[in-house]
Design a protein around this motif. Structure first.
Motif, short mmCIF file in Angstrom:
data_model
loop_
_atom_site.label_atom_id
_atom_site.label_comp_id
_atom_site.label_asym_id
_atom_site.label_seq_id
_atom_site.Cartn_x
_atom_site.Cartn_y
_atom_site.Cartn_z
N SER A 46 42.96 58.92 68.16
CA SER A 46 43.50 60.54 68.28
C SER A 46 44.22 60.75 66.34
CB SER A 46 44.73 60.08 69.30
OG SER A 46 45.80 61.60 69.18
N ALA A 47 44.76 59.54 66.03
CA ALA A 47 45.26 60.47 64.59
C ALA A 47 44.17 60.39 63.27
CB ALA A 47 45.68 59.24 63.56
N GLY A 48 42.47 59.78 64.46
CA GLY A 48 41.59 59.91 63.01
C GLY A 48 41.93 58.97 61.83
N VAL A 49 42.35 58.21 62.00
CA VAL A 49 42.83 57.69 60.72
C VAL A 49 42.96 56.46 61.20
CG1 VAL A 49 44.40 58.29 60.20
CG2 VAL A 49 43.19 57.29 58.03
N ILE A 50 42.63 55.15 60.16
CA ILE A 50 42.91 52.98 60.49
C ILE A 50 43.59 53.64 59.31
CG2 ILE A 50 40.99 52.79 60.40
CD1 ILE A 50 41.93 50.51 62.52
N ASN A 51 44.49 53.26 59.59
CA ASN A 51 46.14 52.83 58.14
C ASN A 51 45.73 50.95 57.44
OD1 ASN A 51 47.11 55.40 57.40
ND2 ASN A 51 48.15 54.96 59.69
N VAL A 52 45.10 50.65 57.13
CA VAL A 52 44.41 49.31 56.40
C VAL A 52 44.87 48.52 55.38
CG1 VAL A 52 43.21 48.00 55.93
CG2 VAL A 52 42.41 49.53 57.37
N ALA A 53 46.40 47.52 55.70
CA ALA A 53 47.08 46.86 55.11
C ALA A 53 46.06 45.43 53.97
CB ALA A 53 48.45 46.45 54.65
N THR A 54 46.22 45.65 52.98
CA THR A 54 45.52 45.18 51.87
C THR A 54 45.99 44.27 50.78
OG1 THR A 54 42.83 43.99 51.80
CG2 THR A 54 43.23 46.12 50.69
N SER A 55 45.23 43.28 49.95
CA SER A 55 46.02 42.87 49.09
C SER A 55 44.50 42.92 47.62
CB SER A 55 46.15 41.88 48.45
OG SER A 55 46.80 41.20 47.27
N ALA A 56 44.61 44.25 46.86
CA ALA A 56 42.77 43.92 46.27
C ALA A 56 43.11 43.20 45.09
CB ALA A 56 42.71 45.42 46.01
N ASP A 57 42.84 42.41 45.39
CA ASP A 57 42.96 41.25 43.80
C ASP A 57 42.22 39.97 44.35
OD1 ASP A 57 45.13 40.10 44.84
OD2 ASP A 57 46.01 39.44 43.89
N PHE A 58 41.06 39.82 45.80
CA PHE A 58 41.02 39.13 45.56
C PHE A 58 39.06 39.12 46.33
CE2 PHE A 58 40.55 36.29 49.79
CZ PHE A 58 41.05 35.07 48.81
N ALA A 59 38.44 38.78 44.79
CA ALA A 59 37.13 39.15 44.85
C ALA A 59 36.68 38.27 45.46
CB ALA A 59 37.14 39.67 43.22
N PRO A 60 35.07 37.94 46.66
CA PRO A 60 35.06 39.52 46.38
C PRO A 60 35.31 40.51 47.59
CG PRO A 60 33.59 37.67 47.06
CD PRO A 60 34.64 36.98 46.61
N PHE A 61 36.34 40.35 48.57
CA PHE A 61 36.59 40.66 50.25
C PHE A 61 37.75 41.62 49.65
CE2 PHE A 61 35.99 35.35 50.80
CZ PHE A 61 35.00 35.93 51.74
N GLU A 62 38.12 42.29 48.90
CA GLU A 62 38.79 43.72 47.66
C GLU A 62 39.15 43.11 46.70
OE1 GLU A 62 40.44 42.48 51.65
OE2 GLU A 62 40.42 40.28 50.58
N PHE A 63 38.86 44.27 46.38
CA PHE A 63 38.83 44.39 44.57
C PHE A 63 38.59 45.32 43.93
CE2 PHE A 63 34.94 42.93 44.68
CZ PHE A 63 34.36 43.69 44.04
N HIS A 64 39.73 45.77 42.64
CA HIS A 64 38.85 46.82 42.17
C HIS A 64 38.01 46.37 41.63
CE1 HIS A 64 42.96 48.84 42.28
NE2 HIS A 64 43.55 48.00 42.95
N ALA A 65 37.07 48.24 41.37
CA ALA A 65 35.89 48.08 40.18
C ALA A 65 35.18 49.55 40.07
CB ALA A 65 35.04 47.08 41.10
N LEU A 66 34.76 49.47 39.09
CA LEU A 66 34.95 51.30 38.49
C LEU A 66 33.28 51.23 39.20
CD1 LEU A 66 35.73 50.67 34.53
CD2 LEU A 66 36.58 52.03 36.56
N ILE A 67 33.80 52.53 39.94
CA ILE A 67 32.18 53.10 40.32
C ILE A 67 31.45 54.10 39.64
CG2 ILE A 67 30.86 53.65 42.55
CD1 ILE A 67 31.54 50.28 42.54
N ASP A 68 31.18 54.22 39.21
CA ASP A 68 30.96 55.47 39.24
C ASP A 68 31.55 56.58 37.57
OD1 ASP A 68 27.81 55.33 40.67
OD2 ASP A 68 28.69 57.01 41.88
N GLY A 69 32.49 55.70 36.67
CA GLY A 69 33.69 55.64 36.51
C GLY A 69 35.24 55.79 36.59
N LYS A 70 35.12 55.32 37.95
CA LYS A 70 36.11 55.73 38.75
C LYS A 70 36.49 54.53 39.57
CE LYS A 70 35.29 60.75 40.20
NZ LYS A 70 35.28 61.16 41.60
N ASP A 71 38.10 53.74 38.97
CA ASP A 71 38.27 52.90 39.98
C ASP A 71 38.89 52.75 41.48
OD1 ASP A 71 39.73 50.36 39.61
OD2 ASP A 71 41.40 51.64 41.05
N GLN A 72 37.79 52.32 41.94
CA GLN A 72 37.96 52.22 43.18
C GLN A 72 38.13 50.42 44.14
OE1 GLN A 72 34.39 53.86 45.57
NE2 GLN A 72 34.37 55.52 43.11
#
Length: 281
Positions: A46-72
């Motif tokens: 109904s909300a059209g969005v799923i809110n996901v808690a994560t800790s993005a420092d756990f490569a390769p499962f969740e991490f920050h990376a530069l994609i096309d010059g942007k941090d994602q």
């Protein structure tokens, strides 16, 4: 861990739970859908969005990376939640937190699910529901290469400092399997890596793909051959609020499909390669 980012990752606004936040890509409301309906699955749709808690420092499962010059925020778990969102017909809103704050966000109703290499331990099951396991990792011990001859067994770490991410299953591994060592718990894996490189800790327990990723980025570190025990409690599952019966059943259906067709393994391999490529840039 075939399908590439199925849904747009929407970075949440700064969320403080004794943890770091991440900048928002749009004005998506980051409040959980649990408060609006008893049926969690229908509330998310109904909300059209799923809110996901994560800790993005756990490569390769969740991490920050530069994609096309942007941090994602990317990773195998992120690919997984994007596929889940695609099948539910919603978008993804990522809440980037310290790992020890991820389940707190879920418990406080600030997230609908938590996906961050989380193990469904018996203790956690008292507070949360979990999906079926979707990945079972090996556990590895990382050390400085200079200490390769000194650290050849668990016994060689007696009276030494062994690190683990705060709130993680690796903490319990150190406590149970390195009983004569001193546990050092730190919230972020990159900080643990720095402590290891500086000699402030003597070893570090990480999930195997995570260990391999960080070692590939640091020539002075190595993964040891020391065998660590792995139990069913070490497997990864998605954490849900208690009573999320319909959502749990739907996620289990999706996870079974992705496991049987090999997609989860493809996610892990793809993001291991991505983490290594990003580190080399």
């Amino acid at each position: 861990m075939k399908k590439l980012f199925g849904s747009l990752i929407v970075l949440a606004g700064v969320l403080v739970l004794g943890a770091c936040g991440n900048s928002s890509a749009n004005n998506t409301d980051s409040s959980s859908n649990t408060a609006s309906a008893d049926n969690q699955l229908e509330a998310i749709k109904s909300a059209g969005v799923i809110n996901v808690a994560t800790s993005a420092d756990f490569a390769p499962f969740e991490f920050h990376a530069l994609i096309d010059g942007k941090d994602q925020i990317v990773g195998a778990d992120i690919d997984l939640v994007n596929e889940i969102a695609d099948q539910l017909g919603v978008t993804v809103n990522i809440l980037d937190l310290d790992f020890n704050a991820v389940l707190t966000a879920l418990q406080q109703g600030k997230a609908d699910i938590a996906v961050s290499g989380i193990s469904a331990t018996e203790e956690r099951k008292q507070t949360f529901d979990f999906t079926d396991n979707y990945f079972t990792p090996e556990q590895k011990l990382v050390i400085n290469k200079d200490n390769a001859s000194a650290y050849t067994s668990i016994d060689s770490f007696a009276s030494k400092k062994v690190g683990a991410q705060k709130g993680s299953i690796q903490e319990s591994i150190v406590q149970s399997q390195f009983a004569d060592s001193q546990l050092v718990s730190i919230a972020k894996v990159p900080n643990l890596i720095n402590e290891l490189k500086q000699g402030s800790i003597d070893g570090l327990v990480l999930e195997s793909a995570v260990a391999d990723s960080y070692v590939a980025q640091n020539d002075d570190l190595m993964v040891t051959d020391i065998a660590l025990e792995v139990s069913a409690d070490d497997s990864y599952a998605i954490a849900l609020p208690k009573g999320s019966t319909e959502l749990q059943a739907e996620l289990n259906r999706i996870l079974k499909e992705l496991d049987e067709n090999g997609t989860i393994s493809e996610y892990v391999q793809k993001n291991t390669d991505l983490a290594n490529e990003n580190a080399a840039q």
